[in-house]
Design an enzyme around this catalytic site. Structure first.
Site, PDB file in Angstrom:
ATOM      1  N   GLU A 199      42.972 -17.257  30.045  1.00  0.00           N
ATOM      2  CA  GLU A 199      43.507 -15.934  30.370  1.00  0.00           C
ATOM      3  C   GLU A 199      43.584 -15.785  31.893  1.00  0.00           C
ATOM      4  O   GLU A 199      42.591 -15.433  32.532  1.00  0.00           O
ATOM      5  CB  GLU A 199      42.597 -14.841  29.802  1.00  0.00           C
ATOM      6  CG  GLU A 199      42.523 -14.849  28.290  1.00  0.00           C
ATOM      7  CD  GLU A 199      42.148 -13.482  27.752  1.00  0.00           C
ATOM      8  OE1 GLU A 199      42.938 -12.929  26.986  1.00  0.00           O
ATOM      9  OE2 GLU A 199      41.078 -12.963  28.115  1.00  0.00           O
ATOM     10  N   HIS A 227      34.700 -13.056  29.010  1.00  0.00           N
ATOM     11  CA  HIS A 227      35.989 -12.406  29.251  1.00  0.00           C
ATOM     12  C   HIS A 227      36.075 -12.004  30.729  1.00  0.00           C
ATOM     13  O   HIS A 227      35.074 -11.633  31.336  1.00  0.00           O
ATOM     14  CB  HIS A 227      36.155 -11.176  28.349  1.00  0.00           C
ATOM     15  CG  HIS A 227      37.531 -10.596  28.449  1.00  0.00           C
ATOM     16  ND1 HIS A 227      37.885  -9.726  29.465  1.00  0.00           N
ATOM     17  CD2 HIS A 227      38.646 -10.800  27.712  1.00  0.00           C
ATOM     18  CE1 HIS A 227      39.166  -9.416  29.321  1.00  0.00           C
ATOM     19  NE2 HIS A 227      39.652 -10.046  28.270  1.00  0.00           N
ATOM     20  N   SER A 237      48.872 -10.213  28.664  1.00  0.00           N
ATOM     21  CA  SER A 237      50.142  -9.522  28.410  1.00  0.00           C
ATOM     22  C   SER A 237      50.992 -10.192  27.335  1.00  0.00           C
ATOM     23  O   SER A 237      52.217 -10.292  27.466  1.00  0.00           O
ATOM     24  CB  SER A 237      50.945  -9.359  29.713  1.00  0.00           C
ATOM     25  OG  SER A 237      50.233  -8.545  30.617  1.00  0.00           O
ATOM     26  N   GLU A 292      37.025  -9.453  32.235  1.00  0.00           N
ATOM     27  CA  GLU A 292      36.513  -8.129  32.615  1.00  0.00           C
ATOM     28  C   GLU A 292      34.999  -8.136  32.708  1.00  0.00           C
ATOM     29  O   GLU A 292      34.407  -7.401  33.490  1.00  0.00           O
ATOM     30  CB  GLU A 292      37.032  -7.072  31.620  1.00  0.00           C
ATOM     31  CG  GLU A 292      38.495  -6.759  31.907  1.00  0.00           C
ATOM     32  CD  GLU A 292      39.347  -6.525  30.688  1.00  0.00           C
ATOM     33  OE1 GLU A 292      38.815  -6.155  29.623  1.00  0.00           O
ATOM     34  OE2 GLU A 292      40.575  -6.720  30.794  1.00  0.00           O
ATOM     35  N   LYS A 338      38.962  -4.117  23.381  1.00  0.00           N
ATOM     36  CA  LYS A 338      38.286  -3.636  24.603  1.00  0.00           C
ATOM     37  C   LYS A 338      37.603  -2.287  24.328  1.00  0.00           C
ATOM     38  O   LYS A 338      37.132  -2.068  23.217  1.00  0.00           O
ATOM     39  CB  LYS A 338      39.271  -3.581  25.777  1.00  0.00           C
ATOM     40  CG  LYS A 338      40.020  -4.908  25.936  1.00  0.00           C
ATOM     41  CD  LYS A 338      40.803  -5.016  27.203  1.00  0.00           C
ATOM     42  CE  LYS A 338      41.499  -6.375  27.233  1.00  0.00           C
ATOM     43  NZ  LYS A 338      42.187  -6.627  28.494  1.00  0.00           N
ATOM     44  N   GLY A 394      46.681  -7.302  31.185  1.00  0.00           N
ATOM     45  CA  GLY A 394      46.935  -5.861  31.277  1.00  0.00           C
ATOM     46  C   GLY A 394      47.930  -5.485  32.356  1.00  0.00           C
ATOM     47  O   GLY A 394      48.080  -4.315  32.689  1.00  0.00           O
ATOM     48  N   ASN A 426      41.746  -8.237  21.003  1.00  0.00           N
ATOM     49  CA  ASN A 426      40.604  -7.729  21.769  1.00  0.00           C
ATOM     50  C   ASN A 426      40.869  -6.261  22.062  1.00  0.00           C
ATOM     51  O   ASN A 426      41.699  -5.938  22.908  1.00  0.00           O
ATOM     52  CB  ASN A 426      40.482  -8.553  23.063  1.00  0.00           C
ATOM     53  CG  ASN A 426      39.427  -7.992  23.995  1.00  0.00           C
ATOM     54  OD1 ASN A 426      38.638  -7.128  23.618  1.00  0.00           O
ATOM     55  ND2 ASN A 426      39.407  -8.488  25.227  1.00  0.00           N
TER      56      ASN A 426
HETATM   57  P1  PGA Z   1      46.256  -7.905  27.538  1.00  0.00           P
HETATM   58  O1  PGA Z   1      44.703  -8.377  27.505  1.00  0.00           O
HETATM   59  O2  PGA Z   1      46.927  -8.529  26.341  1.00  0.00           O
HETATM   60  O3  PGA Z   1      46.218  -6.409  27.487  1.00  0.00           O
HETATM   61  O4  PGA Z   1      46.822  -8.440  28.831  1.00  0.00           O
HETATM   62  C1  PGA Z   1      44.341  -9.663  27.103  1.00  0.00           C
HETATM   63  C2  PGA Z   1      42.848  -9.837  27.185  1.00  0.00           C
HETATM   64  O5  PGA Z   1      42.226  -9.330  28.124  1.00  0.00           O
HETATM   65  O6  PGA Z   1      42.229 -10.473  26.312  1.00  0.00           O
END
Ligand code: PGA
Length: 253
Positions: A169, A97, A215, A99, A11, A175, A9
């Site tokens: 997640e 997601h 992460s 976010e 983003k 992140g 992803n």
């Molecule tokens: P990250 O994000 O690997 O940077 O923690 C995962 C995601 O949001 O899909």
């Protein structure tokens, strides 16, 4: 046997040139793991979907979008439909997601409409579920995940689940560099699979892929993938560098 699935992803990252370069590098390196039976997808920003689809054309890498709108066409300024995504070469789409839920404010009902529209239109949704740090601290993880799952999949017939992937997640791990331990992840993945068996049937639950995200890095991918109910990885930050993403794909074999 569930085939492992690793999705990147991206983003709101990359520019046209770096998106294409990253896609090409992943496509070049993903051929061998794909032969070993790993599905791989990259999810670039909308504006680079077409260029990325062209860059990975003929390779083992599929393309996914990060979001979709549920209406087919019309006066929905700024939105993008299922058929548009298919038109530019998408196979997958992320729905719900964290976010989008927590930064943009999407509710379960909207996420459900997106999942349903994707399935109906022939795109494969990756439904993201997961609790906030405060919810975990309040022992609400199962309640939150259960709500995301039940509401996200509401109205879908059992046979429609064949095109759906679930991604667990935990928001506190996204992140932050704070990965869920393999045991913490496995506990929730098993909970999700049991819930799917209750909502649908055991065979359907056994067939569905449940990815972990939050992460994921080259050095923790293998231990996460060793857990029985972890069927793949949804990777954010570490998917922006071809070498780390490819190491993660290899760890999923
Ligand atoms: P990250 O994000 O690997 O940077 O923690 C995962 C995601 O949001 O899909």
């Amino acid at each position: 046997m569930r085939k492992p699935f690793v999705a990147g992803n991206w983003k709101m990252n990359t520019v046209a040139q770096s998106a294409v370069a990253l896609a090409k590098a992943v496509a070049a390196e993903a051929a061998a793991p794909a032969e070993h039976g790993v599905d791989v997808a990259v999810c670039p920003p909308f504006v680079y979907l077409q260029a990325v689809a062209a860059a990975v054309d003929g390779s083992a890498v599929a393309v996914g979008a990060q979001d979709v709108y549920f209406e087919q066409q019309g006066a929905f300024t700024g939105e993008v439909s299922v058929s548009m995504l298919k038109d530019v070469g998408c196979t997958y789409v992320l729905c719900g997601h964290s976010e989008r839920r927590h930064v943009i404010g999407e509710a379960d009902e909207l996420v459900n409409k997106k999942v349903a529209a994707a399935v109906a239109g022939g795109l494969k949704p990756i439904l993201c579920v997961g609790e906030l740090k405060s919810e975990r601290q309040d022992s609400q993880t199962e309640q939150v995940v259960s709500r995301h799952l039940k509401k996200g999949l509401a109205g879908l017939a059992t046979e429609q689940l064949a095109s759906v992937t679930i991604a667990y997640e935990p928001v506190w791990a996204i992140g932050t560099g704070l990965t869920a331990t393999p045991q913490q992840a496995q506990q929730v993945h098993a909970f999700i699979r049991n819930l799917l068996a209750d909502l649908y049937d055991a065979a359907t639950a056994e067939r569905m892929r449940i990815l972990y995200g939050g992460s994921v890095k080259p050095d923790n991918a293998a231990e996460l993938m060793a857990e029985p109910d972890l069927d793949g990885l949804l990777v954010g930050g570490a998917s922006l560098k071809a070498d780390s993403f490819v190491q993660i794909i290899r760890a999923a074999i």
